[in-house]
Scaffold this active site. Structure first.
Site, PDB file in Angstrom:
ATOM      1  CB  CYS A   1     -14.461 -24.626  18.617  1.00 60.39           C
ATOM      2  SG  CYS A   1     -13.791 -23.993  20.176  1.00 60.39           S
TER       3      CYS A   1
ATOM      4  CB  VAL B   1      -9.680 -19.609  24.574  1.00 60.42           C
ATOM      5  CG1 VAL B   1      -8.502 -20.053  23.727  1.00 60.42           C
ATOM      6  CG2 VAL B   1     -10.729 -18.934  23.696  1.00 60.42           C
TER       7      VAL B   1
ATOM      8  CE  LYS C   1     -15.591 -22.306  15.057  1.00 61.48           C
ATOM      9  NZ  LYS C   1     -14.314 -21.980  15.760  1.00 61.48           N
TER      10      LYS C   1
ATOM     11  CD  GLU D   1     -11.487 -24.464  16.107  1.00 56.77           C
ATOM     12  OE1 GLU D   1     -11.564 -24.506  17.361  1.00 56.77           O
ATOM     13  OE2 GLU D   1     -11.950 -23.521  15.440  1.00 56.77           O
TER      14      GLU D   1
END
Ligand code: ACM
Length: 278
Positions: free
Chosen positions: A150, A177, A117, A47
């Site tokens: 993601c 993350v 997205k 991404e």
């Protein structure tokens, strides 16, 4: 495509410097061509692989955004021509009304599809516009390829919709993350019986006094049976590859009488109140 319907898949895990798209594209190219044989059927990049992720403002996003046919498309197109691969990578895309957190799927000189997205994560919601179109499945030389970005993975409906639309391989550019992505995607692959190809980034960003973001790496290629065919480390830029057969994702059977898709009961899946006490 190799004999027996096998394809070679390459994942690039990079560590982009924020706001340096040219340098980041050059280092991605260096990673791909540093190996002995850069040819592949599918290459997946993370991404926002050329811009970095921790934008401070919409103005910064706008400054680094590109039209669909901008420098990132030109770069992916060149990569595709030089490697023979369908190439997928994340880029902020200039749209009417704002900028999406997007991905391009490129084959040779053609943009096969672009995707905005749908499920924006955390501060992305203040910076980008939400995708308004269904997650795409696009025809490629190796069959139907799905795309999600993601955080989409944490919405089971996202990958399920791609699988129901016929995707056998799903490209998944990411900037993970949260720690549970790599394990979680194994279950996603199993419950949909598809290959998933997650390209994550590594490194840290701490800009403008915002809490630091540490990207967990662990890019991976997972089979429909949940086998991790390749997984990268947690801190280095690197390439991982695997050879896989997309046709292995066609059967949704887990036992003679149990086919995941045939046994679905969508008429019973709803959010209405079903509890009857008394
Ligand atoms: C994410 O969706 N980049 C966590």
């Amino acid at each position: 495509m190799q004999n027996s319907g096998s394809i070679r898949v390459t994942v690039v895990q990079n560590n982009p410097g924020f706001g340096q798209p040219e340098a980041n594209r050059t280092s991605v190219e260096g990673l791909i061509f540093a190996g002995k044989d850069p040819t592949a059927d599918l290459i997946v990049l993370p991404e926002l692989f050329a811009t970095g992720y921790q934008f401070l403002s919409k103005e910064e996003v706008t400054e680094l955004a590109e039209p669909e046919d901008g420098p990132t498309f030109q770069f992916l197109s060149r990569l595709s021509r030089e490697t023979g691969a369908v190439v997928v990578g994340g880029v902020p895309i200039r749209r009417r009304g704002g900028v999406s957190n997007g991905a391009l799927v490129v084959s040779g000189d053609s943009l096969l599809v672009s995707y905005d997205k749908v499920h924006l994560f955390d501060r992305e919601r203040d910076l980008f516009i939400e995708g308004r179109s269904p997650l795409p499945v696009v025809e490629t030389p190796f069959g139907p390829l799905g795309v999600m970005i993601c955080f989409d993975w944490l919405f089971p409906e996202a990958l399920r919709s791609l699988a129901l639309s016929g995707a056998t391989v799903v490209a998944h550019p990411a900037n993970w993350v949260l720690p549970f992505g790599p394990q979680g995607m194994i279950l996603r692959s199993v419950e949909n019986r598809v290959f998933t190809v997650t390209a994550n980034r590594v490194g840290e960003e701490a800009r403008g006094g915002l809490p630091p973001l540490r990207y967990i790496g662990e890019s991976q290629i997972v089979s429909p049976k949940g086998e991790v065919l390749a997984r990268a480390g947690q801190s280095e830029s690197e390439i991982i590859t695997a050879v896989l057969r997309p046709a292995d994702a066609l059967s949704k059977k887990v036992a003679d009488k149990s086919d995941f898709f045939e046994q679905r009961r969508p008429e019973l899946y709803h959010s209405g109140l079903t509890y009857r006490g008394g």
